[in-house]
Design an enzyme around this catalytic site. Structure first.
Site, PDB file in Angstrom:
ATOM      1  N   THR A 188      25.975  82.178  -0.142  1.00 27.42           N
ATOM      2  CA  THR A 188      27.104  81.682  -0.950  1.00 27.42           C
ATOM      3  C   THR A 188      28.176  82.301  -0.989  1.00 27.42           C
ATOM      4  O   THR A 188      29.329  82.092  -1.274  1.00 27.42           O
ATOM      5  CB  THR A 188      26.297  81.195  -2.355  1.00 27.42           C
ATOM      6  N   TYR A 189      27.710  83.993  -1.786  1.00 28.63           N
ATOM      7  CA  TYR A 189      28.673  84.654  -1.948  1.00 28.63           C
ATOM      8  C   TYR A 189      29.506  84.943  -0.693  1.00 28.63           C
ATOM      9  O   TYR A 189      30.875  84.945  -0.750  1.00 28.63           O
ATOM     10  CB  TYR A 189      27.993  86.068  -2.034  1.00 28.63           C
ATOM     11  N   SER A 190      29.147  84.986   0.488  1.00 30.19           N
ATOM     12  CA  SER A 190      29.734  85.316   1.773  1.00 30.19           C
ATOM     13  C   SER A 190      30.755  83.959   1.805  1.00 30.19           C
ATOM     14  O   SER A 190      31.869  84.134   2.417  1.00 30.19           O
ATOM     15  CB  SER A 190      29.294  85.438   3.048  1.00 30.19           C
ATOM     16  N   THR A 250      32.364  82.113  -0.522  1.00 31.40           N
ATOM     17  CA  THR A 250      33.299  82.302  -1.431  1.00 31.40           C
ATOM     18  C   THR A 250      34.480  83.409  -0.741  1.00 31.40           C
ATOM     19  O   THR A 250      35.738  83.092  -0.987  1.00 31.40           O
ATOM     20  CB  THR A 250      32.918  82.820  -2.742  1.00 31.40           C
TER      21      THR A 250
END
Length: 257
Positions: free
Chosen positions: A161-163, A165
């Site tokens: 999920t971080y990647s 964004t």
């Protein structure tokens, strides 16, 4: 005289980690720096004090990112800070650094709330902060977005999920660079690898083995420091980078080689 003397900068998430490193470097180069923070007022004041101790000028401003109206609140605090110092309104350098890693879980364990929160802070906030900042940003200005090395190559499953964004931020960088070039404004992304910051402290500083594994990822055989990224951001904020725009700058220490 510093290379950024007479310039005004805003660094989101500028009170800690990479953001603090960037804020302090821009301050040393002569810029008046707005040090944004979300909750840790003490850290923001410490960053401002460090900039002032080195001969620079800075001021803290608070705005929690994620809730509705966050960009408006940030710019209101920024404008108020400039007025309090008697500084001219406007902006020359915007650094979209603030971000969270969210829940470190694989896709099957990520909830809709988890997903929405990290996108609100890492992608939506810089989008609207920049949108509202364009009326303040002077021609010939600089926008620097802090991305991640995880958007190139296979990302870690627990950071999917971080990647995502940051992938959105990369597209934002290239597209906005095309739009703003006629104004002489450059837009670039700097992409760190593993950096020794509070965000990574939980796993990175947890054991000697974790530190060694992280060090081995870089071609230089060490863990990155905030100044490694800050110095690149300072170059992108300077006139020396005037012919560079829409670029994703690998700041992983050779991790992707």
């Amino acid at each position: 005289m510093g290379t950024l003397t007479g310039k005004t900068a805003l660094v989101t998430g500028g009170s800690r980690g990479i953001g603090r490193g960037i804020a302090e470097r821009l301050g040393r180069d002569g810029a008046l720096v707005g040090v944004h923070y979300g909750r840790d007022e003490t850290a923001a004041k410490e960053t401002v004090s460090a900039i002032e101790a080195a001969g620079g000028r800075a001021f803290p401003l608070r705005a929690e990112l994620g809730p509705a109206g966050d960009a408006e609140a940030l710019w209101a605090a920024f404008d108020e800070g400039l007025a309090r110092l008697g500084a001219a309104p406007g902006l020359d350098i915007l650094v979209n650094n603030a971000g969270i890693d969210g829940v470190r879980e694989r896709i099957e364990n990520v909830s809709a709330d988890d997903f929405d929160r990290i996108f609100a802070i890492n992608a939506k906030a810089p989008f609207f902060i920049t949108k509202l900042g364009l009326e303040r940003l002077r021609d010939g200005g600089r926008i620097v977005n802090v991305s991640t090395g995880l958007t190139h190559g296979a990302a870690m499953p627990e950071l999917i999920t971080y990647s995502m964004t940051k992938g959105a931020l990369d597209v934002f960088t290239a597209t906005l660079a095309k739009q703003l070039a006629p104004r002489g404004i450059t837009v670039n992304a700097v992409a760190p690898g593993v950096i020794d910051t509070d965000m990574n402290a939980g796993w990175l500083r947890g054991s000697a083995e974790a530190w060694e594994q992280a060090s081995a990822m870089s071609a230089f055989g060490r863990v990155g420091e905030p100044r490694d990224v800050a110095d690149i951001a300072a170059f992108l904020a300077s006139d020396d980078s005037r012919w560079i725009t829409g670029q994703w700058i690998d700041a992983t220490g050779g991790t992707l080689l």
